[in-house]
Design a protein around this motif. Structure first.
Motif, PDB file in Angstrom:
ATOM      1  N   ALA A   1       0.809  -1.218   0.000  1.00 35.93           N
ATOM      2  CA  ALA A   1       0.000   0.000   0.000  1.00 35.93           C
ATOM      3  C   ALA A   1       0.845   1.274   0.000  1.00 35.93           C
ATOM      4  O   ALA A   1       0.570   2.209  -0.743  1.00 35.93           O
ATOM      5  CB  ALA A   1      -0.936   0.013   1.201  1.00 35.93           C
ATOM      6  N   LEU A   2       1.863   1.325   0.820  1.00 37.28           N
ATOM      7  CA  LEU A   2       2.667   2.542   0.950  1.00 37.28           C
ATOM      8  C   LEU A   2       3.747   2.668  -0.114  1.00 37.28           C
ATOM      9  O   LEU A   2       4.270   3.753  -0.341  1.00 37.28           O
ATOM     10  CB  LEU A   2       3.321   2.583   2.336  1.00 37.28           C
ATOM     11  CG  LEU A   2       2.395   2.710   3.523  1.00 37.28           C
ATOM     12  CD1 LEU A   2       3.149   2.517   4.827  1.00 37.28           C
ATOM     13  CD2 LEU A   2       1.703   4.063   3.509  1.00 37.28           C
ATOM     14  N   GLN A   3       4.123   1.552  -0.720  1.00 35.27           N
ATOM     15  CA  GLN A   3       5.185   1.514  -1.730  1.00 35.27           C
ATOM     16  C   GLN A   3       6.518   2.033  -1.180  1.00 35.27           C
ATOM     17  O   GLN A   3       7.272   2.719  -1.877  1.00 35.27           O
ATOM     18  CB  GLN A   3       4.777   2.295  -2.984  1.00 35.27           C
ATOM     19  CG  GLN A   3       3.670   1.630  -3.784  1.00 35.27           C
ATOM     20  CD  GLN A   3       4.104   0.262  -4.318  1.00 35.27           C
ATOM     21  OE1 GLN A   3       5.094   0.168  -5.036  1.00 35.27           O
ATOM     22  NE2 GLN A   3       3.374  -0.778  -3.966  1.00 35.27           N
ATOM     23  N   ILE A   4       6.794   1.709   0.087  1.00 33.08           N
ATOM     24  CA  ILE A   4       8.090   2.032   0.683  1.00 33.08           C
ATOM     25  C   ILE A   4       8.924   0.763   0.695  1.00 33.08           C
ATOM     26  O   ILE A   4       8.398  -0.342   0.585  1.00 33.08           O
ATOM     27  CB  ILE A   4       7.947   2.586   2.117  1.00 33.08           C
ATOM     28  CG1 ILE A   4       7.271   1.558   3.037  1.00 33.08           C
ATOM     29  CG2 ILE A   4       7.215   3.906   2.113  1.00 33.08           C
ATOM     30  CD1 ILE A   4       7.265   1.918   4.505  1.00 33.08           C
ATOM     31  N   SER A   5      10.215   0.930   0.819  1.00 32.40           N
ATOM     32  CA  SER A   5      11.096  -0.236   0.890  1.00 32.40           C
ATOM     33  C   SER A   5      10.754  -1.040   2.143  1.00 32.40           C
ATOM     34  O   SER A   5      10.562  -0.481   3.224  1.00 32.40           O
ATOM     35  CB  SER A   5      12.555   0.217   0.949  1.00 32.40           C
ATOM     36  OG  SER A   5      13.390  -0.879   1.240  1.00 32.40           O
ATOM     37  N   MET A   6      10.694  -2.352   2.002  1.00 39.72           N
ATOM     38  CA  MET A   6      10.389  -3.208   3.142  1.00 39.72           C
ATOM     39  C   MET A   6      11.518  -3.219   4.171  1.00 39.72           C
ATOM     40  O   MET A   6      11.341  -3.705   5.285  1.00 39.72           O
ATOM     41  CB  MET A   6      10.081  -4.629   2.683  1.00 39.72           C
ATOM     42  CG  MET A   6       8.718  -4.774   2.014  1.00 39.72           C
ATOM     43  SD  MET A   6       7.350  -4.234   3.056  1.00 39.72           S
ATOM     44  CE  MET A   6       7.351  -5.493   4.309  1.00 39.72           C
ATOM     45  N   SER A   7      12.651  -2.638   3.808  1.00 39.81           N
ATOM     46  CA  SER A   7      13.730  -2.536   4.790  1.00 39.81           C
ATOM     47  C   SER A   7      13.351  -1.589   5.925  1.00 39.81           C
ATOM     48  O   SER A   7      13.865  -1.731   7.040  1.00 39.81           O
ATOM     49  CB  SER A   7      15.026  -2.085   4.124  1.00 39.81           C
ATOM     50  OG  SER A   7      14.875  -0.807   3.543  1.00 39.81           O
ATOM     51  N   ILE A   8      12.439  -0.653   5.685  1.00 36.34           N
ATOM     52  CA  ILE A   8      12.015   0.281   6.738  1.00 36.34           C
ATOM     53  C   ILE A   8      11.250  -0.447   7.840  1.00 36.34           C
ATOM     54  O   ILE A   8      11.624  -0.343   9.005  1.00 36.34           O
ATOM     55  CB  ILE A   8      11.220   1.464   6.149  1.00 36.34           C
ATOM     56  CG1 ILE A   8      12.129   2.300   5.244  1.00 36.34           C
ATOM     57  CG2 ILE A   8      10.602   2.323   7.252  1.00 36.34           C
ATOM     58  CD1 ILE A   8      11.418   3.347   4.421  1.00 36.34           C
ATOM     59  N   PRO A   9      10.205  -1.216   7.529  1.00 33.53           N
ATOM     60  CA  PRO A   9       9.557  -1.946   8.623  1.00 33.53           C
ATOM     61  C   PRO A   9      10.443  -3.025   9.233  1.00 33.53           C
ATOM     62  O   PRO A   9      10.443  -3.223  10.447  1.00 33.53           O
ATOM     63  CB  PRO A   9       8.312  -2.564   7.986  1.00 33.53           C
ATOM     64  CG  PRO A   9       8.313  -2.222   6.562  1.00 33.53           C
ATOM     65  CD  PRO A   9       9.433  -1.295   6.291  1.00 33.53           C
ATOM     66  N   TYR A  10      11.239  -3.703   8.407  1.00 36.38           N
ATOM     67  CA  TYR A  10      12.091  -4.769   8.929  1.00 36.38           C
ATOM     68  C   TYR A  10      13.264  -4.239   9.748  1.00 36.38           C
ATOM     69  O   TYR A  10      13.852  -4.970  10.533  1.00 36.38           O
ATOM     70  CB  TYR A  10      12.604  -5.662   7.798  1.00 36.38           C
ATOM     71  CG  TYR A  10      11.601  -6.713   7.384  1.00 36.38           C
ATOM     72  CD1 TYR A  10      11.493  -7.897   8.093  1.00 36.38           C
ATOM     73  CD2 TYR A  10      10.759  -6.519   6.298  1.00 36.38           C
ATOM     74  CE1 TYR A  10      10.570  -8.863   7.731  1.00 36.38           C
ATOM     75  CE2 TYR A  10       9.829  -7.469   5.926  1.00 36.38           C
ATOM     76  CZ  TYR A  10       9.746  -8.638   6.651  1.00 36.38           C
ATOM     77  OH  TYR A  10       8.833  -9.585   6.289  1.00 36.38           O
ATOM     78  N   PHE A  11      13.608  -2.975   9.576  1.00 32.28           N
ATOM     79  CA  PHE A  11      14.680  -2.368  10.372  1.00 32.28           C
ATOM     80  C   PHE A  11      14.315  -2.332  11.859  1.00 32.28           C
ATOM     81  O   PHE A  11      15.196  -2.227  12.720  1.00 32.28           O
ATOM     82  CB  PHE A  11      14.997  -0.956   9.871  1.00 32.28           C
ATOM     83  CG  PHE A  11      16.129  -0.310  10.599  1.00 32.28           C
ATOM     84  CD1 PHE A  11      17.423  -0.768  10.433  1.00 32.28           C
ATOM     85  CD2 PHE A  11      15.910   0.748  11.466  1.00 32.28           C
ATOM     86  CE1 PHE A  11      18.482  -0.188  11.123  1.00 32.28           C
ATOM     87  CE2 PHE A  11      16.961   1.336  12.163  1.00 32.28           C
ATOM     88  CZ  PHE A  11      18.255   0.872  11.978  1.00 32.28           C
ATOM     89  N   SER A  12      13.033  -2.473  12.163  1.00 29.31           N
ATOM     90  CA  SER A  12      12.618  -2.509  13.573  1.00 29.31           C
ATOM     91  C   SER A  12      13.262  -3.677  14.317  1.00 29.31           C
ATOM     92  O   SER A  12      13.505  -3.584  15.523  1.00 29.31           O
ATOM     93  CB  SER A  12      11.093  -2.604  13.673  1.00 29.31           C
ATOM     94  OG  SER A  12      10.631  -3.820  13.101  1.00 29.31           O
TER      95      SER A  12
END
Length: 160
Positions: free
Chosen positions: A123-134
């Motif tokens: 939906a957001l079209q952001i890199s999945m590295s942003i959520p996985y960086f958590s």
């Protein structure tokens, strides 16, 4: 106060602010979603995904703070049977085992971030590295807070 504990507590002030902002933003987004869906009949397609990612960060922030201030849920049957020295030793052993696990989580989380960096969220079209960086961020915060908790447990005179 011990310099390690003081440094971690300084970082934790930032973590508390980040946690507070994360929870406020999650609440605002979900209220907007409900209002938009039921008043205008136009759902916000990105709201659930963003709230989920923010929630993951909030869990790691909260867990790190809970480790530092000894607020995690625990079964206290065995520690209650021990003398104060035994309780301290058991707590330190538990925290050392936790640090080993958090270290593995940090390394594997970092590997995961590098593998998913080319993927985009639906939906957001952001890199999945942003959520996985958590994951590595949370593991790092958990490690430093566990080290501070060990310092407090060993010293015994440092205020929490």
């Amino acid at each position: 106060m011990n310099s390690i504990v003081k440094s971690v507590d300084g970082i934790n002030k930032i973590v508390k602010i980040a946690l507070m902002i994360t929870l406020i933003v999650m609440t605002i987004i979900m209220v907007m979603q409900v209002f938009s869906r039921f008043v205008f009949n136009l759902p916000l397609h990105w709201s659930e995904e963003l709230t989920r990612y923010l929630g993951i960060y909030a869990v790691f922030f909260g867990a790190a703070l809970a480790v530092r201030y000894n607020e995690l849920i625990a079964v206290e049957v065995v520690p209650d049977l021990l003398k104060p020295t035994g309780k301290k030793v058991l707590k330190v052993i538990g925290l050392i085992i936790s640090i080993i696990f958090f270290g593995i989580l940090l390394v594997q989380g970092w590997n995961l971030v590098s593998h998913v960096s080319v993927q985009k969220s639906p939906a957001l079209q952001i890199s999945m590295s942003i959520p996985y960086f958590s994951i590595p961020l949370g593991a790092f915060l958990l490690i430093i807070n566990a080290v501070a908790a060990i310092t407090v447990a060993i010293k015994g005179d440092v205020k929490e």
